[in-house]
Design an enzyme around this catalytic site. Structure first.
Site, short mmCIF file in Angstrom:
data_model
loop_
_atom_site.label_atom_id
_atom_site.label_comp_id
_atom_site.label_asym_id
_atom_site.label_seq_id
_atom_site.Cartn_x
_atom_site.Cartn_y
_atom_site.Cartn_z
N TYR A 110 11.00 2.90 -0.54
CA TYR A 110 10.29 1.62 -0.54
C TYR A 110 9.08 1.63 -1.48
CZ TYR A 110 7.72 -2.40 1.35
OH TYR A 110 7.04 -3.58 1.49
N ALA A 153 0.82 -1.21 0.00
CA ALA A 153 0.00 0.00 0.00
C ALA A 153 0.86 1.26 0.00
CB ALA A 153 -0.93 0.00 1.21
N CYS A 154 2.16 1.12 0.21
CA CYS A 154 3.06 2.27 0.14
C CYS A 154 3.19 2.83 -1.27
CB CYS A 154 4.45 1.90 0.67
SG CYS A 154 4.51 1.66 2.46
N GLU A 214 10.45 -3.96 12.99
CA GLU A 214 9.08 -4.37 13.30
C GLU A 214 8.08 -3.27 12.93
OE1 GLU A 214 10.73 -2.47 17.05
OE2 GLU A 214 11.45 -3.66 15.38
N ASN A 221 -0.22 -3.62 5.77
CA ASN A 221 0.20 -3.82 7.17
C ASN A 221 -0.12 -5.21 7.71
OD1 ASN A 221 1.20 -1.03 7.81
ND2 ASN A 221 -0.89 -0.53 7.24
#
Length: 329
Positions: free
Chosen positions: A151, A121-122, A193, A180
């Site tokens: 990214y 989704a980035c 993380e 996510n």
């Protein structure tokens, strides 16, 4: 005895890759070649039934080798992490373009039938994610392009590369934009993380230590949707079984703030903590959510595992990791 058809999982030592290998071995009739740059001792999950290889897939010769005799390729290999990592390692994130490009070249040379690319989704235009309230990003919102620097650009470029290999060389491609992904047996400390694992770790540490204070990046009002690993694996398989070849959202469409997630994990952990906000920490976009209209139309399905249930399993696993770390000190 009929020989099983072989599939390749690139990035098999990672969080999603490990769960995908497990699913393929247990739920399908495929033989699995599992490949990751890390030594197998550092993989999150290792299965003796798979052919496990430690190879750097940024090298074209390795990609040609691992795609030999394979029916399908699942490319989940990338140098990535949570916002703290991708904000500070843009060049490393961009170098993952070599992995996808060389795997596509190997897949073409070795006549692979289907090729799955794990996008993100980035890739979505950042101007559409400046508000906390986000009613869902549709797939066309990736253009005009203004993705997450580093990214996101790598993922968007690799989507295009995958598309053009399909158009020019006939590889049947599938592209899923993950939102996510979280769950047990993934990165939970060390800087790579993501938010769910970080929050679970901080609450577990607070419960074990008795120091009931945690740091939250930003003001805690930033929003995202979070997808449990089981939904992600099921979605990958449904997409691979379909005829749909365009990029598609694979994520929950439940929007939640970081503060709300902390409250959920507090309830799971059975404690309340003081929240200390670090307004200088990396944040990413203000609000991001998945619009699932397309996946429902094309696959007749969408992720449905409740966040509370997923976080309960994730917290229990991370709590055990934190506790074991305390005991071993």
């Amino acid at each position: 005895m009929t020989r099983k058809e072989l599939v390749l999982v690139a990035g098999a030592g990672g969080f999603i890759g490990g769960w995908l290998v497990k699913h393929l071995l247990e739920k399908t009739n495929f033989a699995v070649r599992a490949v990751d740059k890390k030594p197998t001792s550092e993989w999150y999950q290792v299965f003796d039934q798979a052919e496990n290889l430690s190879l750097d897939l940024s090298k074209i010769e390795n990609c040609i080798t691992v795609t030999k005799n394979t029916k399908n390729v699942y490319n989940l290999a990338a140098d990535m992490g949570g916002m703290g990592f991708i904000e500070n390692n843009k060049a490393l994130c961009m170098l993952s373009v070599l992995i996808n490009t060389h795997l596509l070249m190997g897949a073409d040379q070795n006549n692979v039938e289907k090729y799955f690319f794990a996008s993100s989704a980035c890739v979505y235009n950042q101007s559409l994610q400046s508000q906390i309230e986000n009613f869902g990003l549709i797939e066309s919102d990736a253009y005009p392009a203004d993705p997450e620097d580093g990214y996101g650009w790598e993922k968007l470029f690799s989507e295009r590369m995958t598309r053009h290999f399909q158009e020019d060389f006939g590889i049947s491609a599938r592209v899923a934009r993950f939102h996510n992904v979280y769950g047990p047996l993934g990165t939970w400390d060390g800087g790579r993380e993501k938010a769910p694992a970080a929050i679970c770790r901080k609450l577990a540490q607070a419960k074990i230590s008795g120091i009931k204070e945690i740091e939250i990046w930003g003001d805690g009002n930033q929003t995202r949707s979070f997808t449990y690993i089981d939904d992600t694996i099921l979605g990958i398989q449904k997409l691979m079984a379909s005829d749909f070849t365009e990029p598609i959202n694979l994520g929950s469409d439940r929007l939640i703030s970081v503060n709300e997630m902390v409250s959920i994990v507090e309830q799971i952990a059975g404690i309340r903590v003081e929240r200390r906000y670090n307004l200088d920490a990396p944040l990413g976009v203000r609000g991001r959510n998945s619009d699932n209209s397309l996946i429902k139309k094309e696959l007749g399905w969408a992720p449905s595992i409740e966040l509370e249930k997923g976080l309960e399993k994730t917290y229990a696993w991370i709590y055990d990791q934190v506790l074991q770390g305390q005991i071993s000190k």
